[in-house]
Motif scaffolding. Structure first.
Motif, short mmCIF file in Angstrom:
data_model
loop_
_atom_site.label_atom_id
_atom_site.label_comp_id
_atom_site.label_asym_id
_atom_site.label_seq_id
_atom_site.Cartn_x
_atom_site.Cartn_y
_atom_site.Cartn_z
N TYR A 5 0.81 -1.21 0.00
CA TYR A 5 0.00 0.00 0.00
C TYR A 5 0.84 1.27 0.00
CZ TYR A 5 0.48 0.02 5.13
OH TYR A 5 0.96 0.03 6.40
N GLU A 6 2.07 1.20 0.53
CA GLU A 6 2.97 2.36 0.47
C GLU A 6 3.45 2.59 -0.96
OE1 GLU A 6 4.93 2.24 4.92
OE2 GLU A 6 5.87 1.09 3.30
N VAL A 7 3.77 1.53 -1.65
CA VAL A 7 4.17 1.63 -3.05
C VAL A 7 3.01 2.16 -3.88
CG1 VAL A 7 4.89 0.34 -5.08
CG2 VAL A 7 5.91 -0.17 -2.86
N ARG A 8 1.82 1.64 -3.63
CA ARG A 8 0.64 2.07 -4.36
C ARG A 8 0.41 3.57 -4.17
NH1 ARG A 8 -2.92 -1.60 -2.47
NH2 ARG A 8 -2.02 -3.04 -3.94
N GLN A 9 0.57 4.06 -2.96
CA GLN A 9 0.36 5.47 -2.70
C GLN A 9 1.41 6.31 -3.44
OE1 GLN A 9 0.67 6.66 1.40
NE2 GLN A 9 -0.56 8.47 1.04
N THR A 10 2.62 5.84 -3.50
CA THR A 10 3.68 6.55 -4.19
C THR A 10 3.41 6.60 -5.69
OG1 THR A 10 5.28 5.86 -2.54
CG2 THR A 10 6.16 6.58 -4.64
N GLU A 17 -7.94 5.79 -2.56
CA GLU A 17 -7.54 4.69 -1.71
C GLU A 17 -7.94 4.94 -0.27
OE1 GLU A 17 -3.49 3.50 -1.61
OE2 GLU A 17 -3.21 4.14 -3.67
N ILE A 18 -8.17 3.85 0.42
CA ILE A 18 -8.37 3.92 1.86
C ILE A 18 -7.33 2.99 2.45
CG2 ILE A 18 -9.94 3.45 3.77
CD1 ILE A 18 -12.23 3.77 1.71
N GLU A 19 -6.49 3.49 3.32
CA GLU A 19 -5.46 2.67 3.93
C GLU A 19 -5.80 2.39 5.38
OE1 GLU A 19 -1.53 4.10 3.45
OE2 GLU A 19 -1.80 4.49 1.33
N THR A 20 -5.50 1.17 5.79
CA THR A 20 -5.62 0.79 7.19
C THR A 20 -4.31 0.14 7.59
OG1 THR A 20 -6.44 -1.42 6.71
CG2 THR A 20 -8.08 0.33 6.85
N ALA A 26 -8.95 -0.68 -1.31
CA ALA A 26 -9.36 -0.60 -2.71
C ALA A 26 -8.13 -0.38 -3.59
CB ALA A 26 -10.34 0.56 -2.91
N LEU A 27 -8.24 -0.85 -4.82
CA LEU A 27 -7.17 -0.62 -5.78
C LEU A 27 -7.46 0.64 -6.57
CD1 LEU A 27 -6.68 -4.20 -7.23
CD2 LEU A 27 -5.22 -3.03 -5.59
N ASP A 33 -6.28 -1.58 -14.14
CA ASP A 33 -6.00 -1.67 -15.57
C ASP A 33 -4.71 -2.44 -15.84
OD1 ASP A 33 -6.50 -1.05 -18.34
OD2 ASP A 33 -4.94 0.49 -18.17
N ILE A 34 -3.67 -2.15 -15.09
CA ILE A 34 -2.39 -2.83 -15.27
C ILE A 34 -2.50 -4.31 -14.91
CG2 ILE A 34 -0.01 -2.99 -14.39
CD1 ILE A 34 -0.51 -0.66 -16.35
N ARG A 35 -3.17 -4.61 -13.81
CA ARG A 35 -3.33 -6.02 -13.41
C ARG A 35 -4.11 -6.80 -14.45
NH1 ARG A 35 -3.76 -7.16 -7.18
NH2 ARG A 35 -2.19 -5.73 -6.40
#
Length: 95
Positions: A5-10, A17-20, A26-27, A33-35
């Protein structure tokens, strides 16, 4: 090493996004699209091969009692003919 999730935020700027503490809920649409592009590329190359069977065996517990999920999983991973038929029908259409 960064958590997913840190990479995703970057990469995605944290939009939508909602981070816990357990990770993202969520993606990001770009990630989805990439996945999907990666999955499509790989599925078409492993369908009907030993690698396809290995992936099928790993994923089947998630979908054993769910229809049509089980059937689609087996079509995508165990039979190359499924994609041959799809490709043939899309090329035979007249514009």
């Amino acid at each position: 090493m960064k958590k997913a999730y840190e990479v995703r935020q970057t990469v995605c700027g944290g939009e939508g996004e909602i981070e816990t503490e357990a990770g993202p809920q969520a993606l990001h649409p770009v990630e989805i699209d990439i996945r999907l592009a990666i999955a499509d590329y790989l599925i078409r190359r492993i369908a009907g091969t030993g690698a396809g069977k290995e992936v099928f065996d790993a994923l089947i517990p998630r979908y054993e009692s769910r229809f049509p999920h089980h059937k689609i999983l087996s079509n995508y991973l165990l039979t190359q003919e499924y994609f041959d038929a799809v490709d043939d029908s899309s090329t035979s259409e007249t514009p």
